[in-house]
Scaffold this motif. Structure first.
Motif, mmCIF file in Angstrom:
data_model
loop_
_atom_site.group_PDB
_atom_site.id
_atom_site.type_symbol
_atom_site.label_atom_id
_atom_site.label_comp_id
_atom_site.label_asym_id
_atom_site.label_seq_id
_atom_site.Cartn_x
_atom_site.Cartn_y
_atom_site.Cartn_z
ATOM 1 N N ALA A 184 44.620 42.618 17.457
ATOM 2 C CA ALA A 184 43.923 41.844 18.495
ATOM 3 C C ALA A 184 43.964 40.940 18.488
ATOM 4 O O ALA A 184 43.516 40.218 17.585
ATOM 5 N N PHE A 185 44.101 40.607 19.765
ATOM 6 C CA PHE A 185 43.483 38.782 19.364
ATOM 7 C C PHE A 185 43.062 38.229 20.945
ATOM 8 O O PHE A 185 43.320 39.159 22.091
ATOM 9 N N ARG A 186 42.374 36.449 21.098
ATOM 10 C CA ARG A 186 42.267 36.580 23.100
ATOM 11 C C ARG A 186 43.517 35.293 22.837
ATOM 12 O O ARG A 186 43.720 34.523 21.799
ATOM 13 N N SER A 187 43.884 35.623 24.215
ATOM 14 C CA SER A 187 44.450 34.493 24.612
ATOM 15 C C SER A 187 44.407 33.850 26.393
ATOM 16 O O SER A 187 43.193 34.374 26.875
ATOM 17 N N ILE A 188 45.367 33.606 26.279
ATOM 18 C CA ILE A 188 44.978 33.029 28.581
ATOM 19 C C ILE A 188 46.206 33.757 28.966
ATOM 20 O O ILE A 188 47.385 33.365 28.547
ATOM 21 N N LYS A 189 46.323 34.375 29.607
ATOM 22 C CA LYS A 189 47.226 34.848 30.690
ATOM 23 C C LYS A 189 48.644 34.119 30.462
ATOM 24 O O LYS A 189 48.486 33.021 31.011
ATOM 25 N N PRO A 190 49.756 34.090 30.577
ATOM 26 C CA PRO A 190 50.799 32.826 30.441
ATOM 27 C C PRO A 190 50.942 33.511 31.641
ATOM 28 O O PRO A 190 51.097 33.833 32.858
#
Ligand SMILES: [Fe+2]
Length: 311
Positions: A184-190
């Motif tokens: 599981a991880f957090r990012s930004i919508k590409p």
């Protein structure tokens, strides 16, 4: 043999090929010669068209360097890369597969990151994305202890290695699956991005009236002893280029359900505005774990590339 007419040429080439000691080489080359000669006969290739074709092949080499491979780009643009992928995965093309194209932007040594951690390593404006991914074997059993690289472009369509504005290794991370086979991880919508069109691939796309965009996606590469290395991409379902990916990478199975959340509390307190979540399950096939050769090794210097968009 001495050639009497055009009808003899194929037989003459195949006869010489009979000397080759390697059986597989002979099989591949014989089929290649037969199809190539049949193709030339079918379209009645002219001398001018033949010269143009040679120019394309020379151009593939001339437009290839340490940070760009025009031949790979051409293979993708002709659907060859996806055909090879689908014929060699999913029980040799018999079933659905999680496998997909590696692409040109995988780097070794992504920063190890705890499950639940963030891969946003420098300020990157855009909607937050929370990803849960499961890795299972063909029988549905969790694959624990797999090492999973994740990488993707920014909401402006640039990988960090292309972009002096982003920190080194921004939007990249390496995770290890837990006992349930999850990361599981957090990012930004590409966002999607254009492929370069300053070489033979650009000429091909212009001649076909095609655009040069890839739809937005996350990249995954999962490694665990006893399993074939899984190279995958999960495509963003609201992308307008999903049906016309310039690299023909989008398969039905790999269109993710990127759920948009509005006025709902996010998993992290600092998120404001709409955010997205993605849950996705990958299947790993039994086989040999082997890392691909990294297409790039570092961060480009200088300006962001200016890649035009073809309409
Ligand atoms: Fe990509």
């Amino acid at each position: 043999m001495i050639i009497e007419s055009q009808k003899d040429v194929t037989a003459a080439v195949l006869a010489e090929l009979a000397r080759a000691p390697d059986g597989r080489f002979k099989e591949i080359m014989a089929a290649f010669i037969r199809h190539l000669h049949d193709f030339i006969r079918e379209v009645k290739l002219t001398e001018e068209e033949f010269q143009a074709a040679i120019g394309y092949i020379v151009g593939l080499g001339q437009h290839t360097n340490a940070t760009h491979n025009e031949a790979v780009l051409m293979s993708g643009s002709l659907g060859v890369s996806t055909l090879i992928c689908l014929l060699n995965n999913g029980d040799r093309g018999a079933t659905e597969t999680s496998a997909n194209l590696l692409g040109p932007f995988w780097r070794m040594h992504s920063p190890p990151t705890q499950n639940g951690g963030s891969i946003v390593r420098s300020p990157t404006p855009g909607p937050a994305l929370f990803v849960n991914a499961a890795f299972r074997d063909r029988a549905g059993k969790p694959v624990a202890g797999a090492v999973v690289d994740v990488w993707h472009s920014s909401p402006e369509g640039f990988y960090e290695n292309q972009d002096p504005v982003q920190a080194d290794m921004n939007l990249r991370g390496q995770f290890t699956t837990d006992a349930e086979g999850h990361i599981a991880f957090r990012s930004i919508k590409p966002a999607g991005y254009p492929i370069p069109i300053d070489g033979p691939v650009g000429a091909l796309l212009r001649a076909q009236g095609r655009h040069n965009m890839r739809p937005a996606h996350l990249h995954f590469l999962a490694v665990k002893d006893g399993f074939k290395t899984l190279i995958s991409q999960v495509y963003v379902d609201d992308d307008k280029f999903l049906e016309t990916d310039v690299q023909f990478g989008v398969t039905r199975h790999l269109v993710g359900d990127y759920v948009r959340h509005e006025n709902e509390p996010a998993p992290a307190a600092d998120v404001s505005g709409p955010w997205y979540s993605l849950d996705f399950s990958f299947v790993m096939e039994a086989g040999t774990s082997r890392l691909p050769r990294p297409p790039i090794s570092g961060k480009a210097r200088g300006e962001r590339p200016k890649i035009p968009h073809l309409a």
